[in-house]
Design a protein around this motif. Sequence first.
Motif, PDB file in Angstrom:
ATOM      1  N   ASP A 129      -7.525  -2.967 -23.254  1.00 39.99           N
ATOM      2  CA  ASP A 129      -6.193  -3.534 -23.472  1.00 39.99           C
ATOM      3  C   ASP A 129      -6.268  -4.792 -24.337  1.00 39.99           C
ATOM      4  O   ASP A 129      -5.457  -4.968 -25.255  1.00 39.99           O
ATOM      5  N   LEU A 130      -7.244  -5.649 -24.062  1.00 43.67           N
ATOM      6  CA  LEU A 130      -7.398  -6.865 -24.873  1.00 43.67           C
ATOM      7  C   LEU A 130      -7.762  -6.517 -26.311  1.00 43.67           C
ATOM      8  O   LEU A 130      -7.335  -7.199 -27.245  1.00 43.67           O
ATOM      9  N   ASP A 131      -8.528  -5.461 -26.503  1.00 44.44           N
ATOM     10  CA  ASP A 131      -8.860  -4.983 -27.842  1.00 44.44           C
ATOM     11  C   ASP A 131      -7.593  -4.489 -28.553  1.00 44.44           C
ATOM     12  O   ASP A 131      -7.338  -4.859 -29.706  1.00 44.44           O
ATOM     13  N   LYS A 132      -6.793  -3.683 -27.865  1.00 44.74           N
ATOM     14  CA  LYS A 132      -5.560  -3.159 -28.462  1.00 44.74           C
ATOM     15  C   LYS A 132      -4.601  -4.277 -28.843  1.00 44.74           C
ATOM     16  O   LYS A 132      -3.858  -4.159 -29.820  1.00 44.74           O
ATOM     17  N   GLY A 134      -5.523  -7.096 -29.925  1.00 43.61           N
ATOM     18  CA  GLY A 134      -6.155  -7.888 -30.968  1.00 43.61           C
ATOM     19  C   GLY A 134      -6.800  -9.170 -30.464  1.00 43.61           C
ATOM     20  O   GLY A 134      -7.143 -10.045 -31.257  1.00 43.61           O
ATOM     21  N   LEU A 135      -6.988  -9.279 -29.153  1.00 50.12           N
ATOM     22  CA  LEU A 135      -7.556 -10.503 -28.584  1.00 50.12           C
ATOM     23  C   LEU A 135      -9.073 -10.438 -28.464  1.00 50.12           C
ATOM     24  O   LEU A 135      -9.733 -11.470 -28.374  1.00 50.12           O
ATOM     25  N   LEU A 136      -9.632  -9.245 -28.441  1.00 51.07           N
ATOM     26  CA  LEU A 136     -11.071  -9.015 -28.478  1.00 51.07           C
ATOM     27  C   LEU A 136     -11.330  -7.858 -29.426  1.00 51.07           C
ATOM     28  O   LEU A 136     -10.426  -7.072 -29.706  1.00 51.07           O
ATOM     29  N   ALA A 137     -12.561  -7.741 -29.883  1.00 47.86           N
ATOM     30  CA  ALA A 137     -12.984  -6.604 -30.705  1.00 47.86           C
ATOM     31  C   ALA A 137     -14.006  -5.826 -29.873  1.00 47.86           C
ATOM     32  O   ALA A 137     -15.175  -6.196 -29.811  1.00 47.86           O
ATOM     33  N   VAL A 138     -13.542  -4.762 -29.214  1.00 47.37           N
ATOM     34  CA  VAL A 138     -14.355  -4.032 -28.232  1.00 47.37           C
ATOM     35  C   VAL A 138     -14.406  -2.556 -28.625  1.00 47.37           C
ATOM     36  O   VAL A 138     -13.582  -1.763 -28.180  1.00 47.37           O
ATOM     37  N   PRO A 139     -15.395  -2.165 -29.447  1.00 45.67           N
ATOM     38  CA  PRO A 139     -15.469  -0.763 -29.863  1.00 45.67           C
ATOM     39  C   PRO A 139     -15.815   0.193 -28.719  1.00 45.67           C
ATOM     40  O   PRO A 139     -15.386   1.338 -28.733  1.00 45.67           O
ATOM     41  N   ASP A 140     -16.578  -0.270 -27.737  1.00 48.41           N
ATOM     42  CA  ASP A 140     -16.963   0.570 -26.595  1.00 48.41           C
ATOM     43  C   ASP A 140     -16.672  -0.217 -25.313  1.00 48.41           C
ATOM     44  O   ASP A 140     -17.517  -0.977 -24.830  1.00 48.41           O
ATOM     45  N   PRO A 141     -15.477  -0.058 -24.750  1.00 48.84           N
ATOM     46  CA  PRO A 141     -15.088  -0.857 -23.581  1.00 48.84           C
ATOM     47  C   PRO A 141     -15.996  -0.687 -22.369  1.00 48.84           C
ATOM     48  O   PRO A 141     -16.252  -1.662 -21.657  1.00 48.84           O
ATOM     49  N   ALA A 142     -16.516   0.512 -22.126  1.00 48.36           N
ATOM     50  CA  ALA A 142     -17.400   0.710 -20.970  1.00 48.36           C
ATOM     51  C   ALA A 142     -18.694  -0.086 -21.148  1.00 48.36           C
ATOM     52  O   ALA A 142     -19.172  -0.741 -20.216  1.00 48.36           O
ATOM     53  N   GLU A 143     -19.241  -0.041 -22.354  1.00 45.34           N
ATOM     54  CA  GLU A 143     -20.457  -0.805 -22.634  1.00 45.34           C
ATOM     55  C   GLU A 143     -20.178  -2.304 -22.543  1.00 45.34           C
ATOM     56  O   GLU A 143     -20.954  -3.053 -21.940  1.00 45.34           O
ATOM     57  N   ALA A 144     -19.060  -2.748 -23.106  1.00 44.10           N
ATOM     58  CA  ALA A 144     -18.703  -4.168 -23.057  1.00 44.10           C
ATOM     59  C   ALA A 144     -18.510  -4.634 -21.610  1.00 44.10           C
ATOM     60  O   ALA A 144     -18.917  -5.736 -21.238  1.00 44.10           O
ATOM     61  N   ALA A 145     -17.900  -3.788 -20.784  1.00 43.41           N
ATOM     62  CA  ALA A 145     -17.694  -4.132 -19.370  1.00 43.41           C
ATOM     63  C   ALA A 145     -19.037  -4.283 -18.660  1.00 43.41           C
ATOM     64  O   ALA A 145     -19.234  -5.200 -17.861  1.00 43.41           O
ATOM     65  N   GLU A 146     -19.950  -3.389 -18.977  1.00 40.07           N
ATOM     66  CA  GLU A 146     -21.281  -3.474 -18.373  1.00 40.07           C
ATOM     67  C   GLU A 146     -21.976  -4.761 -18.797  1.00 40.07           C
ATOM     68  O   GLU A 146     -22.583  -5.458 -17.968  1.00 40.07           O
ATOM     69  N   PHE A 147     -21.882  -5.092 -20.077  1.00 35.19           N
ATOM     70  CA  PHE A 147     -22.503  -6.323 -20.563  1.00 35.19           C
ATOM     71  C   PHE A 147     -21.869  -7.556 -19.914  1.00 35.19           C
ATOM     72  O   PHE A 147     -22.582  -8.458 -19.471  1.00 35.19           O
ATOM     73  N   TYR A 187     -17.965 -10.264 -28.882  1.00 34.69           N
ATOM     74  CA  TYR A 187     -16.725  -9.477 -28.799  1.00 34.69           C
ATOM     75  C   TYR A 187     -15.438 -10.220 -29.158  1.00 34.69           C
ATOM     76  O   TYR A 187     -14.357  -9.623 -29.096  1.00 34.69           O
ATOM     77  N   ARG A 188     -15.523 -11.474 -29.536  1.00 31.48           N
ATOM     78  CA  ARG A 188     -14.303 -12.202 -29.906  1.00 31.48           C
ATOM     79  C   ARG A 188     -13.715 -11.588 -31.168  1.00 31.48           C
ATOM     80  O   ARG A 188     -14.426 -11.280 -32.113  1.00 31.48           O
ATOM     81  N   ALA A 189     -12.414 -11.410 -31.171  1.00 32.71           N
ATOM     82  CA  ALA A 189     -11.741 -10.876 -32.372  1.00 32.71           C
ATOM     83  C   ALA A 189     -11.804 -11.917 -33.473  1.00 32.71           C
ATOM     84  O   ALA A 189     -11.665 -13.109 -33.227  1.00 32.71           O
ATOM     85  N   THR A 190     -12.019 -11.450 -34.686  1.00 32.15           N
ATOM     86  CA  THR A 190     -12.103 -12.396 -35.813  1.00 32.15           C
ATOM     87  C   THR A 190     -10.874 -12.321 -36.685  1.00 32.15           C
ATOM     88  O   THR A 190     -10.098 -11.438 -36.662  1.00 32.15           O
TER      89      THR A 190
END
Length: 190
Positions: A129-132, A134-147, A187-190
Amino acid sequence: MRAALKVFLAEGYARAGVDAIAAEAGVSKRTIYDYYGGKERLFLSAVAETRAGMEQTFDDLLRRTIDEIDDADDIEAALVAFGQAFATEVSRSSERAAVLRLMIAEIRHFPALLDGQPTRDALADRLRDLDKRGLLAVPDPAEAAEFLGMLVTGPVQNRSWYGAVAVEPAEIERLVRSGVRIFLAAYRAT
């Protein structure tokens, strides 16, 4: 369920007897077999029920922290608040630590314990949701959540020996802030 969990945590699956569980629960052995069919189903049910409670607590935490993010200025503070609460819970909950150790010990015999990752998936949904937005850049949300989960809880778990030793709140905050900074660097949106 509580009685079964108590006995499984104290004895492990192999040594836990249905007689001991029945005695702890104040019921007959027959009652356990009537409801659960045997020790295996009782074990899986006890672990599932405990995990469900932990998942509800986690979801409540997400609602209080990450769901409150309105704009890019809120992200770091919200992630730190999330991380501090999560890491504190992980490091201080003796039941959570004991259940995790039990699951690790029994995973070879009960691979179904690996089925699903509801907490990771709930966090991934928030990051998506944060990626959609534009607040984060998260190409793989499951991987980002794990990290993110590893970055905010891993160092605290290591220092607490998975809940065996207390970690001071200031140290938890310092470790979580470092983890969030690393996460945002990636993962911060640029």
